[in-house]
Design a protein around this motif. Sequence first.
Motif, mmCIF file in Angstrom:
data_model
loop_
_atom_site.group_PDB
_atom_site.id
_atom_site.type_symbol
_atom_site.label_atom_id
_atom_site.label_comp_id
_atom_site.label_asym_id
_atom_site.label_seq_id
_atom_site.Cartn_x
_atom_site.Cartn_y
_atom_site.Cartn_z
ATOM 1 N N TYR A 28 -9.824 1.408 8.540
ATOM 2 C CA TYR A 28 -8.911 1.116 7.437
ATOM 3 C C TYR A 28 -7.511 1.711 7.562
ATOM 4 O O TYR A 28 -6.619 1.332 6.810
ATOM 5 C CB TYR A 28 -9.535 1.574 6.099
ATOM 6 N N TRP A 29 -7.294 2.634 8.481
ATOM 7 C CA TRP A 29 -5.997 3.327 8.547
ATOM 8 C C TRP A 29 -4.823 2.351 8.624
ATOM 9 O O TRP A 29 -3.893 2.429 7.822
ATOM 10 C CB TRP A 29 -5.964 4.300 9.723
ATOM 11 N N ASP A 30 -4.826 1.441 9.589
ATOM 12 C CA ASP A 30 -3.688 0.524 9.773
ATOM 13 C C ASP A 30 -3.454 -0.364 8.550
ATOM 14 O O ASP A 30 -2.321 -0.529 8.107
ATOM 15 C CB ASP A 30 -3.896 -0.367 11.011
ATOM 16 N N LYS A 31 -4.529 -0.912 8.002
ATOM 17 C CA LYS A 31 -4.395 -1.791 6.832
ATOM 18 C C LYS A 31 -3.832 -1.023 5.633
ATOM 19 O O LYS A 31 -2.938 -1.506 4.933
ATOM 20 C CB LYS A 31 -5.750 -2.386 6.447
ATOM 21 N N TYR A 35 -0.214 -1.328 3.585
ATOM 22 C CA TYR A 35 -0.227 -1.463 2.128
ATOM 23 C C TYR A 35 0.646 -0.383 1.482
ATOM 24 O O TYR A 35 1.480 -0.670 0.624
ATOM 25 C CB TYR A 35 -1.672 -1.370 1.629
ATOM 26 N N ALA A 36 0.471 0.854 1.927
ATOM 27 C CA ALA A 36 1.265 1.960 1.384
ATOM 28 C C ALA A 36 2.743 1.792 1.724
ATOM 29 O O ALA A 36 3.613 2.084 0.901
ATOM 30 C CB ALA A 36 0.740 3.295 1.922
ATOM 31 N N TYR A 37 3.020 1.305 2.920
ATOM 32 C CA TYR A 37 4.416 1.145 3.340
ATOM 33 C C TYR A 37 5.121 0.085 2.488
ATOM 34 O O TYR A 37 6.308 0.200 2.206
ATOM 35 C CB TYR A 37 4.513 0.790 4.824
ATOM 36 N N CYS A 46 3.846 7.692 3.516
ATOM 37 C CA CYS A 46 2.635 6.883 3.705
ATOM 38 C C CYS A 46 1.551 7.690 4.406
ATOM 39 O O CYS A 46 0.387 7.665 4.006
ATOM 40 C CB CYS A 46 2.949 5.625 4.515
ATOM 41 N N GLU A 47 1.939 8.410 5.449
ATOM 42 C CA GLU A 47 0.969 9.243 6.160
ATOM 43 C C GLU A 47 0.399 10.317 5.243
ATOM 44 O O GLU A 47 -0.805 10.578 5.268
ATOM 45 C CB GLU A 47 1.615 9.868 7.395
#
Length: 192
Positions: A28-31, A35-37, A46-47
């Motif tokens: 899920y990290w990339d997705k 989304y956060a970005y 975001c990180e």
Amino acid sequence: MKNLSDSQLYVLIQKRDYVAFDKLFDRYWDKLFKYAYNILADQQQCEDVLQEVFTSIWEKAPSKNVEYIPAYLYNSVKYKASNSIRSKKWHLDLDTIDLSDVTDDESLEIPSEDCRLVLLEESMSQLPPKCQEVMVLKSKRGLSAHEIAAHLGISTRTVEGHMQKGMKLLKASLTQVALFHLLKQSYFFYLL
């Protein structure tokens, strides 16, 4: 692990399975970052948000049942991003303030190194217990994230999340101390 559903991974995470946690993280990290970005438009924020979300999942999994993992993750990111936006609205970045007029004044006291160390110790004592433990192992004993993870019996990513959270909280705490110091010196009007 590759063929396990999100729910099956979560059940394993509840049993403190690091491999399952890493698999869910990787899945899920990339997705979630994208989304956060879209909400924050800032990579570091975001990180930070994602580290908080995944750290929270690891810490709360044994006592919290989650039925639909994707909805839980996306809602958590949305909530943390909203909090980040709200707190940023009131955040004053002291690095962007021109203090050239202020620093020429002889009455401005710069805290001594001993005083700064005391302030740092006080700020560290205010961290959440696990975060504080990680930061002490990192700063005072000089252990790497991998060594801390082995010492505490948690994943390296969880350690990194605690270190990131700890640095963020320390920075905020020490920024407040610096701001208080400026206000105490009656230089509030230079900030306006």
